[in-house]
Design a protein around this motif. Structure first.
Motif, mmCIF file in Angstrom:
data_model
loop_
_atom_site.group_PDB
_atom_site.id
_atom_site.type_symbol
_atom_site.label_atom_id
_atom_site.label_comp_id
_atom_site.label_asym_id
_atom_site.label_seq_id
_atom_site.Cartn_x
_atom_site.Cartn_y
_atom_site.Cartn_z
ATOM 1 N N ASP A 261 -31.831 41.817 65.152
ATOM 2 C CA ASP A 261 -32.285 43.180 65.417
ATOM 3 C C ASP A 261 -31.906 44.075 64.248
ATOM 4 O OD1 ASP A 261 -29.584 43.841 65.669
ATOM 5 O OD2 ASP A 261 -29.659 44.122 67.846
ATOM 6 N N ALA A 262 -32.070 45.375 64.424
ATOM 7 C CA ALA A 262 -31.832 46.314 63.326
ATOM 8 C C ALA A 262 -30.368 46.338 62.882
ATOM 9 C CB ALA A 262 -32.280 47.712 63.730
ATOM 10 N N ARG A 263 -29.476 45.838 63.734
ATOM 11 C CA ARG A 263 -28.054 45.769 63.380
ATOM 12 C C ARG A 263 -27.647 44.325 63.076
ATOM 13 N NH1 ARG A 263 -24.580 49.196 67.591
ATOM 14 N NH2 ARG A 263 -22.995 48.744 65.997
ATOM 15 N N LEU A 264 -28.648 43.476 62.852
ATOM 16 C CA LEU A 264 -28.465 42.075 62.479
ATOM 17 C C LEU A 264 -27.812 41.238 63.576
ATOM 18 C CD1 LEU A 264 -27.486 42.460 58.718
ATOM 19 C CD2 LEU A 264 -29.735 42.099 59.720
ATOM 20 N N ARG A 265 -27.946 41.688 64.825
ATOM 21 C CA ARG A 265 -27.472 40.906 65.959
ATOM 22 C C ARG A 265 -28.550 39.900 66.358
ATOM 23 N NH1 ARG A 265 -26.010 46.165 69.523
ATOM 24 N NH2 ARG A 265 -28.200 46.472 68.930
ATOM 25 N N THR A 266 -28.133 38.708 66.727
ATOM 26 C CA THR A 266 -29.083 37.699 67.190
ATOM 27 C C THR A 266 -29.288 37.855 68.691
ATOM 28 O OG1 THR A 266 -27.479 35.964 67.774
ATOM 29 C CG2 THR A 266 -28.095 36.161 65.448
ATOM 30 N N SER A 267 -30.000 36.898 69.278
ATOM 31 C CA SER A 267 -30.265 36.958 70.712
ATOM 32 C C SER A 267 -29.042 36.599 71.550
ATOM 33 C CB SER A 267 -31.409 35.994 71.062
ATOM 34 O OG SER A 267 -31.079 34.669 70.686
ATOM 35 N N LEU A 268 -27.980 36.120 70.925
ATOM 36 C CA LEU A 268 -26.768 35.758 71.649
ATOM 37 C C LEU A 268 -25.640 36.736 71.335
ATOM 38 C CD1 LEU A 268 -26.661 31.879 71.229
ATOM 39 C CD2 LEU A 268 -27.518 33.207 73.161
ATOM 40 N N PRO A 269 -24.779 37.010 72.294
ATOM 41 C CA PRO A 269 -23.663 37.929 72.041
ATOM 42 C C PRO A 269 -22.697 37.370 71.013
ATOM 43 C CG PRO A 269 -23.412 36.834 74.170
ATOM 44 C CD PRO A 269 -24.787 36.503 73.680
ATOM 45 N N ASP A 270 -22.145 38.274 70.199
ATOM 46 C CA ASP A 270 -21.128 37.941 69.202
ATOM 47 C C ASP A 270 -21.644 37.058 68.072
ATOM 48 O OD1 ASP A 270 -19.158 39.322 70.741
ATOM 49 O OD2 ASP A 270 -18.942 37.545 72.001
ATOM 50 N N VAL A 271 -22.955 36.978 67.915
ATOM 51 C CA VAL A 271 -23.535 36.176 66.834
ATOM 52 C C VAL A 271 -24.476 37.053 66.015
ATOM 53 C CG1 VAL A 271 -24.867 34.133 66.199
ATOM 54 C CG2 VAL A 271 -23.388 34.076 68.225
ATOM 55 N N TYR A 272 -24.240 37.112 64.715
ATOM 56 C CA TYR A 272 -25.048 37.905 63.794
ATOM 57 C C TYR A 272 -25.700 36.974 62.768
ATOM 58 C CZ TYR A 272 -22.502 41.961 65.602
ATOM 59 O OH TYR A 272 -21.972 42.929 66.425
ATOM 60 N N ALA A 273 -26.734 37.467 62.098
ATOM 61 C CA ALA A 273 -27.396 36.683 61.053
ATOM 62 C C ALA A 273 -27.744 37.597 59.880
ATOM 63 C CB ALA A 273 -28.664 36.024 61.591
ATOM 64 N N VAL A 274 -27.472 37.119 58.663
ATOM 65 C CA VAL A 274 -27.728 37.917 57.464
ATOM 66 C C VAL A 274 -28.367 37.051 56.386
ATOM 67 C CG1 VAL A 274 -25.806 39.486 57.917
ATOM 68 C CG2 VAL A 274 -25.419 37.460 56.532
ATOM 69 N N GLY A 275 -29.092 37.683 55.483
ATOM 70 C CA GLY A 275 -29.634 36.985 54.325
ATOM 71 C C GLY A 275 -30.936 36.257 54.589
ATOM 72 N N ASP A 276 -31.166 35.212 53.801
ATOM 73 C CA ASP A 276 -32.451 34.516 53.789
ATOM 74 C C ASP A 276 -32.769 33.748 55.066
ATOM 75 O OD1 ASP A 276 -32.597 35.444 51.234
ATOM 76 O OD2 ASP A 276 -32.465 33.508 50.240
ATOM 77 N N CYS A 277 -31.790 33.544 55.928
ATOM 78 C CA CYS A 277 -32.038 32.794 57.159
ATOM 79 C C CYS A 277 -32.528 33.684 58.288
ATOM 80 C CB CYS A 277 -30.777 32.049 57.599
ATOM 81 S SG CYS A 277 -29.422 33.126 58.113
ATOM 82 N N ALA A 278 -32.578 34.995 58.061
ATOM 83 C CA ALA A 278 -32.875 35.928 59.153
ATOM 84 C C ALA A 278 -34.020 36.873 58.807
ATOM 85 C CB ALA A 278 -31.627 36.744 59.492
ATOM 86 N N SER A 279 -34.788 37.243 59.827
ATOM 87 C CA SER A 279 -35.755 38.332 59.702
ATOM 88 C C SER A 279 -35.206 39.528 60.468
ATOM 89 C CB SER A 279 -37.123 37.924 60.263
ATOM 90 O OG SER A 279 -37.060 37.745 61.664
ATOM 91 N N PHE A 280 -35.673 40.704 60.089
ATOM 92 C CA PHE A 280 -35.152 41.919 60.712
ATOM 93 C C PHE A 280 -36.263 42.962 60.790
ATOM 94 C CE2 PHE A 280 -34.682 42.190 56.180
ATOM 95 C CZ PHE A 280 -35.061 43.486 55.867
ATOM 96 N N PRO A 281 -36.201 43.876 61.763
ATOM 97 C CA PRO A 281 -37.229 44.913 61.870
ATOM 98 C C PRO A 281 -37.004 46.005 60.825
ATOM 99 C CG PRO A 281 -35.606 45.182 63.598
ATOM 100 C CD PRO A 281 -35.242 43.921 62.876
ATOM 101 N N SER A 282 -38.028 46.286 60.050
ATOM 102 C CA SER A 282 -37.926 47.310 59.014
ATOM 103 C C SER A 282 -38.487 48.627 59.534
ATOM 104 C CB SER A 282 -38.698 46.877 57.761
ATOM 105 O OG SER A 282 -38.810 47.948 56.851
ATOM 106 N N ALA A 283 -37.645 49.659 59.586
ATOM 107 C CA ALA A 283 -38.104 50.978 59.996
ATOM 108 C C ALA A 283 -39.062 51.550 58.959
ATOM 109 C CB ALA A 283 -36.907 51.911 60.184
ATOM 110 N N ARG A 284 -38.862 51.164 57.711
ATOM 111 C CA ARG A 284 -39.696 51.690 56.628
ATOM 112 C C ARG A 284 -41.117 51.150 56.702
ATOM 113 N NH1 ARG A 284 -38.024 51.480 50.220
ATOM 114 N NH2 ARG A 284 -39.371 53.187 49.549
#
Length: 293
Positions: A261-284
């Motif tokens: 999500d916009a805060r780089l949280r995944t669908s599971l609690p306490d798990v985040y994803a960053v960089g090339d392995c993740a997509s994220f919603p761009s407000a821009r």
């Protein structure tokens, strides 16, 4: 000692992936005052390093490596290298590695992307990828011997490698299935002038051509042409390195990226994803982005 400090010290953040995104996550946590335990796990045995120099200085032998100038010991980061992570058990808050399980309070996934391979090219002598430090080192003698090289793919890696190979005195042909370089990442008006990169370097650019097969000493095109090749370098893109998450219930998009999500949280609690392995919603841009460069 405040309650906030006590909670911070009790928490354990595990970062899986020791590339740029993973290293910067560990550094940022310390810079922002996190005092809990941090474990950074990397699959490669080398000290964490930056990738862009691989297709330039490292490839040409002007540098032995491109390690980040980070003192992990001084930061209090437990750096575990050469350790493959094979799964995650979110219910138990544990990641599974070749050497056993590692417990976490918060997990950050930063496993990056892995290069796409050309079907049928695996195991063919003289076929190379350029993604890791070991890849760059294996390609050095190819450039030193001034081989005839065919590069499959006119993206960023193809352009950078072709330029380096020409600087080393190699004969280079670049094969691209699209009608122009960087067709999948840049608009035509922006990408069109980049054809000049190849002309200026002395490399031959062949567009609108699909590879039918790679055999020892040759690249066969779908139109019947045969390109002599002492070595073949494949640079046809990358996909998120998320195969190890199978069965974890972490949501992935159609391209295999973790849908953060916009805060780089995944669908599971306490798990985040960053960089090339993740997509994220761009407000821009008003859409989900997956950026590999």
């Amino acid at each position: 000692m405040s309650e906030q400090q006590t909670q911070s010290e009790a928490r354990h953040v595990v970062v899986v992936g020791a590339g740029m995104a993973g290293v910067q996550t560990a550094v940022a946590l310390r810079e922002q005052g996190f005092t809990g335990a941090i474990t950074l796990i990397g699959a490669e045995p080398h000290q964490p390093y930056d990738r862009p120099p691989l297709s330039k200085a490292v490839l040409l032998g002007k540098a032995e490596g491109s390690a980040f100038e980070v003192d992990f010991e001084a930061l209090g980061v437990d750096l575990r290298l050469g350790l493959e992570v094979t799964g995650v058990r979110p219910e138990e808050h544990r990641v599974v590695t070749e050497a056993g399980e590692v417990a976490y309070d918060t997990l950050v996934i930063a496993t990056g992307a892995e290069p796409l391979t050309l079907p049928g090219s695996q195991g063919v002598p003289g076929v190379h990828l350029l993604r890791t430090l070991d890849d760059a080192r294996r390609l050095r003698p190819v450039l030193d011997q001034r081989h005839r090289i065919v590069v499959v793919g006119a993206g960023w890696i193809g352009a950078e490698f072709a330029t380096a190979a020409r600087d080393a005195g190699c004969e280079v042909t670049v094969v691209e299935a699209a009608d122009r370089p960087l067709a999948e990442v840049l608009p035509a008006a922006v990408a069109a002038p980049m054809t000049g990169w190849y002309t200026e370097s002395g490399a031959e650019l062949v567009t609108g051509a699909r590879v039918q097969a790679v055999v020892p000493g040759e690249v066969l095109l779908a139109d019947g042409r045969r390109l002599p090749a002492d070595a073949v370098v494949i640079g046809i893109g990358a996909r998120p390195a998320t195969g190890w998450l199978a069965g974890s219930d972490i949501a992935l998009g159609p391209e295999g990226a973790i849908t953060a999500d916009a805060r780089l949280r995944t669908s599971l609690p306490d798990v985040y994803a960053v960089g090339d392995c993740a997509s994220f919603p761009s407000a821009r841009f008003g859409e989900r982005l997956l950026v590999h460069h």
